[in-house]
Design a protein around this motif. Structure first.
Motif, PDB file in Angstrom:
ATOM      1  N   MET A  99      20.448  41.680   5.477  1.00 39.90           N
ATOM      2  CA  MET A  99      21.817  42.075   5.253  1.00 39.90           C
ATOM      3  C   MET A  99      21.889  42.867   3.944  1.00 39.90           C
ATOM      4  O   MET A  99      21.367  42.467   2.928  1.00 39.90           O
ATOM      5  CB  MET A  99      22.715  40.843   5.192  1.00 39.90           C
ATOM      6  N   HIS A 100      22.510  43.995   4.026  1.00 37.44           N
ATOM      7  CA  HIS A 100      22.686  44.867   2.869  1.00 37.44           C
ATOM      8  C   HIS A 100      23.780  44.352   1.941  1.00 37.44           C
ATOM      9  O   HIS A 100      23.642  44.356   0.728  1.00 37.44           O
ATOM     10  CB  HIS A 100      23.026  46.288   3.353  1.00 37.44           C
ATOM     11  N   LYS A 101      24.879  43.916   2.506  1.00 40.32           N
ATOM     12  CA  LYS A 101      26.046  43.579   1.705  1.00 40.32           C
ATOM     13  C   LYS A 101      26.877  42.553   2.467  1.00 40.32           C
ATOM     14  O   LYS A 101      26.927  42.562   3.686  1.00 40.32           O
ATOM     15  CB  LYS A 101      26.846  44.863   1.493  1.00 40.32           C
ATOM     16  N   ASP A 102      27.591  41.704   1.742  1.00 40.26           N
ATOM     17  CA  ASP A 102      28.527  40.770   2.353  1.00 40.26           C
ATOM     18  C   ASP A 102      29.901  41.447   2.359  1.00 40.26           C
ATOM     19  O   ASP A 102      30.599  41.493   1.356  1.00 40.26           O
ATOM     20  CB  ASP A 102      28.566  39.459   1.563  1.00 40.26           C
ATOM     21  N   TRP A 103      30.272  42.003   3.506  1.00 43.31           N
ATOM     22  CA  TRP A 103      31.482  42.833   3.603  1.00 43.31           C
ATOM     23  C   TRP A 103      32.753  42.023   3.509  1.00 43.31           C
ATOM     24  O   TRP A 103      33.758  42.509   2.975  1.00 43.31           O
ATOM     25  CB  TRP A 103      31.421  43.676   4.879  1.00 43.31           C
ATOM     26  N   ASN A 104      32.742  40.788   4.005  1.00 44.91           N
ATOM     27  CA  ASN A 104      33.926  39.944   3.847  1.00 44.91           C
ATOM     28  C   ASN A 104      34.168  39.649   2.368  1.00 44.91           C
ATOM     29  O   ASN A 104      35.312  39.662   1.904  1.00 44.91           O
ATOM     30  CB  ASN A 104      33.770  38.644   4.648  1.00 44.91           C
TER      31      ASN A 104
END
Length: 113
Positions: free
Chosen positions: A1-6
Protein backbone atom coordinates in the motif's frame (compact mmCIF):
# COMPACT_ATOMS: atom_id res chain seq x y z
CA UNK A 1 0.00 0.00 0.00
CA UNK A 2 1.34 3.37 -1.03
CA UNK A 3 -0.83 5.53 1.20
CA UNK A 4 -3.72 5.28 3.66
CA UNK A 5 -6.32 7.32 1.76
CA UNK A 6 -8.96 7.26 4.48
CA UNK A 7 -6.39 8.73 6.86
CA UNK A 8 -5.47 11.33 4.23
CA UNK A 9 -9.11 12.48 4.10
CA UNK A 10 -9.21 12.76 7.90
CA UNK A 11 -5.88 14.58 8.22
CA UNK A 12 -6.47 17.01 5.36
CA UNK A 13 -10.04 17.62 6.50
CA UNK A 14 -8.74 18.65 9.90
CA UNK A 15 -6.04 20.86 8.43
CA UNK A 16 -8.52 22.50 6.10
CA UNK A 17 -10.89 23.19 9.01
CA UNK A 18 -8.02 24.87 10.83
CA UNK A 19 -7.30 27.08 7.82
CA UNK A 20 -11.03 27.76 7.45
CA UNK A 21 -11.28 28.93 11.04
CA UNK A 22 -8.55 31.47 10.32
CA UNK A 23 -10.19 32.72 7.13
CA UNK A 24 -13.89 32.00 7.65
CA UNK A 25 -15.21 34.16 4.83
CA UNK A 26 -12.97 32.44 2.28
CA UNK A 27 -13.92 29.01 3.65
CA UNK A 28 -17.62 29.89 3.53
CA UNK A 29 -17.33 31.12 -0.06
CA UNK A 30 -15.42 28.00 -1.09
CA UNK A 31 -18.05 25.76 0.51
CA UNK A 32 -20.79 27.67 -1.33
CA UNK A 33 -18.94 27.29 -4.63
CA UNK A 34 -18.49 23.55 -3.97
CA UNK A 35 -22.22 23.17 -3.29
CA UNK A 36 -23.18 25.16 -6.39
CA UNK A 37 -20.76 23.35 -8.71
CA UNK A 38 -21.39 19.82 -7.48
CA UNK A 39 -25.17 19.71 -7.14
CA UNK A 40 -27.23 17.31 -9.19
CA UNK A 41 -28.25 18.95 -12.46
CA UNK A 42 -27.97 18.19 -16.17
CA UNK A 43 -24.77 16.35 -15.20
CA UNK A 44 -25.12 13.93 -12.31
CA UNK A 45 -23.25 14.49 -9.06
CA UNK A 46 -21.41 11.20 -9.66
CA UNK A 47 -20.15 12.34 -13.05
CA UNK A 48 -19.15 15.72 -11.65
CA UNK A 49 -17.09 13.95 -8.97
CA UNK A 50 -15.45 11.75 -11.62
CA UNK A 51 -14.59 14.91 -13.58
CA UNK A 52 -13.13 16.47 -10.46
CA UNK A 53 -11.14 13.28 -9.85
CA UNK A 54 -9.78 13.42 -13.41
CA UNK A 55 -8.70 17.03 -12.90
CA UNK A 56 -7.14 16.17 -9.53
CA UNK A 57 -5.13 13.37 -11.15
CA UNK A 58 -4.01 15.56 -14.07
CA UNK A 59 -3.02 18.39 -11.69
CA UNK A 60 -1.26 15.92 -9.35
CA UNK A 61 -3.28 16.84 -6.25
CA UNK A 62 -3.35 14.03 -3.70
CA UNK A 63 -5.95 15.84 -1.58
CA UNK A 64 -8.21 16.19 -4.61
CA UNK A 65 -7.78 12.49 -5.34
CA UNK A 66 -8.72 11.61 -1.77
CA UNK A 67 -11.77 13.86 -1.45
CA UNK A 68 -13.18 13.30 -4.94
CA UNK A 69 -12.66 9.53 -4.81
CA UNK A 70 -14.59 9.45 -1.54
CA UNK A 71 -17.37 11.58 -3.04
CA UNK A 72 -17.49 9.52 -6.26
CA UNK A 73 -17.97 6.38 -4.17
CA UNK A 74 -20.72 8.13 -2.19
CA UNK A 75 -22.56 8.79 -5.46
CA UNK A 76 -22.16 5.21 -6.69
CA UNK A 77 -19.09 5.29 -8.93
CA UNK A 78 -17.82 1.86 -9.90
CA UNK A 79 -14.24 0.70 -10.19
CA UNK A 80 -14.69 0.52 -13.96
CA UNK A 81 -15.82 4.17 -14.07
CA UNK A 82 -12.79 5.17 -12.00
CA UNK A 83 -10.53 3.19 -14.36
CA UNK A 84 -11.95 5.05 -17.38
CA UNK A 85 -11.55 8.34 -15.50
CA UNK A 86 -7.90 7.45 -14.89
CA UNK A 87 -7.50 6.64 -18.60
CA UNK A 88 -8.83 10.04 -19.58
CA UNK A 89 -6.51 11.69 -17.06
CA UNK A 90 -3.50 9.88 -18.52
CA UNK A 91 -4.51 11.03 -21.98
CA UNK A 92 -4.78 14.64 -20.79
CA UNK A 93 -1.87 14.68 -18.34
CA UNK A 94 0.69 12.19 -19.67
CA UNK A 95 3.06 10.12 -17.55
CA UNK A 96 2.56 11.99 -14.26
CA UNK A 97 -1.17 11.29 -14.55
CA UNK A 98 -0.35 7.59 -14.89
CA UNK A 99 1.38 7.72 -11.50
CA UNK A 100 -1.38 9.74 -9.84
CA UNK A 101 -4.01 7.58 -11.55
CA UNK A 102 -2.49 4.54 -9.90
CA UNK A 103 -2.81 6.35 -6.58
CA UNK A 104 -6.46 7.17 -7.35
CA UNK A 105 -7.15 3.49 -8.02
CA UNK A 106 -5.50 2.56 -4.73
CA UNK A 107 -7.67 5.19 -3.00
CA UNK A 108 -10.82 3.76 -4.62
CA UNK A 109 -9.93 0.21 -3.64
CA UNK A 110 -9.23 1.21 -0.03
CA UNK A 111 -12.26 3.43 0.41
CA UNK A 112 -14.79 1.19 -1.31
CA UNK A 113 -13.69 -2.06 0.29
Amino acid sequence: MHKDWNQTVKQLGGLMQEVGSGIPEVAKAFAAMDKAACHEGAVSAKHKELMALAIGIALRCEGCIAFHTKAAIKYGATREEVMETIGLSIYMGGGPSYVYGAQALEAFDQMSG
